[in-house]
Design an enzyme around this catalytic site. Structure first.
Site, PDB file in Angstrom:
ATOM      1  N   ARG A 234     -50.010  22.667 -73.195  1.00  0.00           N
ATOM      2  CA  ARG A 234     -51.466  22.732 -73.335  1.00  0.00           C
ATOM      3  C   ARG A 234     -51.781  23.360 -74.691  1.00  0.00           C
ATOM      4  NH1 ARG A 234     -51.799  19.338 -70.230  1.00  0.00           N
ATOM      5  NH2 ARG A 234     -52.781  19.260 -68.195  1.00  0.00           N
ATOM      6  N   ASP A 258     -48.052  17.850 -79.117  1.00  0.00           N
ATOM      7  CA  ASP A 258     -48.663  16.718 -78.403  1.00  0.00           C
ATOM      8  C   ASP A 258     -50.029  17.128 -77.866  1.00  0.00           C
ATOM      9  OD1 ASP A 258     -48.555  14.038 -77.245  1.00  0.00           O
ATOM     10  OD2 ASP A 258     -48.492  15.072 -75.307  1.00  0.00           O
ATOM     11  N   GLU A 263     -58.676  19.627 -78.445  1.00  0.00           N
ATOM     12  CA  GLU A 263     -58.405  18.185 -78.389  1.00  0.00           C
ATOM     13  C   GLU A 263     -59.477  17.380 -77.654  1.00  0.00           C
ATOM     14  OE1 GLU A 263     -54.583  18.376 -76.210  1.00  0.00           O
ATOM     15  OE2 GLU A 263     -55.568  17.252 -74.622  1.00  0.00           O
ATOM     16  N   HIS A 295     -51.645  13.775 -77.136  1.00  0.00           N
ATOM     17  CA  HIS A 295     -51.498  13.943 -75.680  1.00  0.00           C
ATOM     18  C   HIS A 295     -50.963  12.661 -75.031  1.00  0.00           C
ATOM     19  CE1 HIS A 295     -52.966  16.848 -72.411  1.00  0.00           C
ATOM     20  NE2 HIS A 295     -52.034  16.079 -71.893  1.00  0.00           N
TER      21      HIS A 295
HETATM   22  P1  NAI Z   1     -44.440  23.380 -63.161  1.00  0.00           P
HETATM   23  O1  NAI Z   1     -45.513  24.036 -62.362  1.00  0.00           O
HETATM   24  O2  NAI Z   1     -43.367  22.629 -62.434  1.00  0.00           O
HETATM   25  O3  NAI Z   1     -43.703  24.499 -64.067  1.00  0.00           O
HETATM   26  C1  NAI Z   1     -44.386  25.483 -64.783  1.00  0.00           C
HETATM   27  C2  NAI Z   1     -43.448  26.674 -64.945  1.00  0.00           C
HETATM   28  O4  NAI Z   1     -44.105  27.629 -65.784  1.00  0.00           O
HETATM   29  C3  NAI Z   1     -43.117  27.363 -63.624  1.00  0.00           C
HETATM   30  O5  NAI Z   1     -41.718  27.556 -63.505  1.00  0.00           O
HETATM   31  C4  NAI Z   1     -43.846  28.698 -63.720  1.00  0.00           C
HETATM   32  O6  NAI Z   1     -43.181  29.774 -63.040  1.00  0.00           O
HETATM   33  C5  NAI Z   1     -43.836  28.909 -65.237  1.00  0.00           C
HETATM   34  N1  NAI Z   1     -44.825  29.890 -65.687  1.00  0.00           N
HETATM   35  C6  NAI Z   1     -46.035  30.175 -65.151  1.00  0.00           C
HETATM   36  N2  NAI Z   1     -46.627  31.172 -65.834  1.00  0.00           N
HETATM   37  C7  NAI Z   1     -45.769  31.505 -66.823  1.00  0.00           C
HETATM   38  C8  NAI Z   1     -45.806  32.480 -67.857  1.00  0.00           C
HETATM   39  N3  NAI Z   1     -46.827  33.324 -67.988  1.00  0.00           N
HETATM   40  N4  NAI Z   1     -44.751  32.554 -68.696  1.00  0.00           N
HETATM   41  C9  NAI Z   1     -43.670  31.742 -68.540  1.00  0.00           C
HETATM   42  N5  NAI Z   1     -43.576  30.801 -67.570  1.00  0.00           N
HETATM   43  C10 NAI Z   1     -44.620  30.695 -66.728  1.00  0.00           C
HETATM   44  O7  NAI Z   1     -45.166  22.479 -64.227  1.00  0.00           O
HETATM   45  P2  NAI Z   1     -44.599  21.208 -64.980  1.00  0.00           P
HETATM   46  O8  NAI Z   1     -44.838  19.985 -64.168  1.00  0.00           O
HETATM   47  O9  NAI Z   1     -43.209  21.502 -65.467  1.00  0.00           O
HETATM   48  O10 NAI Z   1     -45.616  21.116 -66.216  1.00  0.00           O
HETATM   49  C11 NAI Z   1     -45.620  22.097 -67.237  1.00  0.00           C
HETATM   50  C12 NAI Z   1     -46.837  21.896 -68.099  1.00  0.00           C
HETATM   51  O11 NAI Z   1     -46.739  20.658 -68.796  1.00  0.00           O
HETATM   52  C13 NAI Z   1     -48.157  21.747 -67.315  1.00  0.00           C
HETATM   53  O12 NAI Z   1     -48.701  23.002 -67.004  1.00  0.00           O
HETATM   54  C14 NAI Z   1     -49.027  20.982 -68.262  1.00  0.00           C
HETATM   55  O13 NAI Z   1     -49.737  21.921 -69.036  1.00  0.00           O
HETATM   56  C15 NAI Z   1     -48.034  20.250 -69.164  1.00  0.00           C
HETATM   57  N6  NAI Z   1     -48.148  18.788 -69.046  1.00  0.00           N
HETATM   58  C16 NAI Z   1     -48.372  18.073 -70.196  1.00  0.00           C
HETATM   59  C17 NAI Z   1     -48.481  16.702 -70.164  1.00  0.00           C
HETATM   60  C18 NAI Z   1     -48.671  15.898 -71.422  1.00  0.00           C
HETATM   61  O14 NAI Z   1     -48.924  14.674 -71.348  1.00  0.00           O
HETATM   62  N7  NAI Z   1     -48.569  16.478 -72.597  1.00  0.00           N
HETATM   63  C19 NAI Z   1     -48.421  15.974 -68.886  1.00  0.00           C
HETATM   64  C20 NAI Z   1     -48.136  16.815 -67.745  1.00  0.00           C
HETATM   65  C21 NAI Z   1     -48.020  18.175 -67.835  1.00  0.00           C
END
Ligand code: NAI
Length: 332
Positions: A234, A258, A263, A295
């Site tokens: 993000r 990305d 954005e 994105h």
């Molecule tokens: P997820 O929920 O499976 O994993 C997120 C991880 O971040 C978890 O292990 C959580 O414990 C950790 N986390 C939470 N707060 C934290 C902190 N303060 N410091 C360090 N780690 C922390 O999410 P997933 O599916 O892996 O997605 C990750 C991110 O990718 C999403 O939040 C979203 O922002 C982004 N995303 C981007 C896309 C794109 O097209 N560019 C598409 C889909 C997701």
């Protein structure tokens, strides 16, 4: 159900129309973003389907409720653009697509890293102009380098495995370390250690109050001056102005983005014949060691198919069984 799709693009129509052969909903595709003005496009639709840069605040939700809308269907995982307190007050359920393809995002992070490191984007332009020189195209071996992963959820874990496949040492920081990652050889360290030790840093944590500007001036000062920083998560995880200062001072090796803090007013639209008004974004594009995509990390055939499939399943479950499938929890 009659469904109003806001912010709909050709590719949304393609995947949703194909998936609808199993559901038989009635679609109205609206090109504009949902906002205080365009909400009036809704007439007799009972579900509204929106993307991450649509405005779903209290005012919009009030109008939708008055017009008889019964369900807000997000065709995204993220829901930070929805006023959930207002949705709760109006008793409007909000459903989403919790995961579509973590591989798509992890692989795009790797694509940014490889392209930047080996200057593929610059080489491509150069060769097309008949310039076959190698000056300033030198990269580095990823093998043996230390890669820091912030957030080892679905995407971070896949990214870690890919990097291990390249022969990298993977270190990670997460508020909730995952035993499977430890098992596969990922070493959890403090955030400070990660920032200090990594040759490559990739962000895979969500945006929340804790992670807003996680990469700020202080964090950048801790990093190696040769660091490659990749953000596919993000935009607001990174303080863009602090990053620009660090780039100007040559304290960042390579930067791949990305996502971008502001954005919403730029990405997913064609401004190729307009003057970009965002000076911060324009400044970012002037650096030779910065690569920005808009994105698109999620944008694979598999992810689009899954988004359409899960969204229409969510809507059908609500319509036929009154079930709120993949509902977003209201604030407690
Ligand atoms: P997820 O929920 O499976 O994993 C997120 C991880 O971040 C978890 O292990 C959580 O414990 C950790 N986390 C939470 N707060 C934290 C902190 N303060 N410091 C360090 N780690 C922390 O999410 P997933 O599916 O892996 O997605 C990750 C991110 O990718 C999403 O939040 C979203 O922002 C982004 N995303 C981007 C896309 C794109 O097209 N560019 C598409 C889909 C997701």
């Amino acid at each position: 159900m009659k469904i109003a799709f806001f912010n709909s693009k050709v590719y949304d129509r393609e995947y949703f129309l194909q998936e609808n052969t199993h559901h038989h909903h009635e679609f109205r595709f609206y090109e504009p973003h949902l906002n205080h003005q365009t909400v009036n496009l809704v007439t007799d639709e009972t579900a509204v389907c929106v993307f991450i840069n649509d405005c779903v605040d209290a005012q919009v939700l009030n109008v939708l409720k008055d017009k008889g809308v019964k369900l807000i269907a997000l065709r995204s995982a993220g829901y930070n653009h929805v006023d959930l307190a207002a949705a709760q007050r109006l008793e409007l359920p909000v459903v989403r697509v919790p995961a579509y393809s973590p591989y798509a995002v992890a692989e795009h992070a790797v694509a940014l890293l490889l392209t930047l490191n080996r200057r593929i984007h610059r080489a491509h332009n150069r060769v097309r102009e008949g310039d076959f020189s190698l000056h300033n195209l030198i990269g580095f071996d990823l093998h043996g380098k230390t890669v820091g992963v912030i957030g080892t959820g679905k995407i971070g874990q896949i990214f870690s495995k890919i990097m291990q496949g390249f022969g990298c040492r993977v270190i990670a920081y997460d508020v909730t370390p995952d035993p499977d990652c430890v098992q596969s050889g990922v070493e959890y360290v403090s955030l400070t250690e990660l920032l200090t030790l990594s040759d490559v840093i990739s962000l895979h944590c969500p945006l929340n109050d804790e992670t807003f500007h996680l990469i700020d001036e202080r964090a950048l000062e801790l990093m190696k001056s040769s660091v490659t920083l990749i953000n596919t998560s993000r935009g607001k995880l990174v303080d863009t102005k602090a990053v620009i200062n660090a780039l100007k001072a040559q304290r960042i090796g390579l930067l791949g983005l990305d996502v971008y803090e502001e954005e919403e007013t730029l990405f997913f639209e064609d401004f190729s014949s307009s003057v970009i008004q965002d000076d911060v974004f324009s400044r970012l594009l002037t650096f030779p060691n910065v690569l920005v995509t808009c994105h698109q990390a999620f944008f694979t055939q598999e992810a689009m198919g899954k988004i359409a499939h899960v969204t229409l399943e969510n809507i059908s479950q609500f319509e036929h069984n009154g079930v709120i499938q993949n509902g977003v929890d209201y604030p407690s």
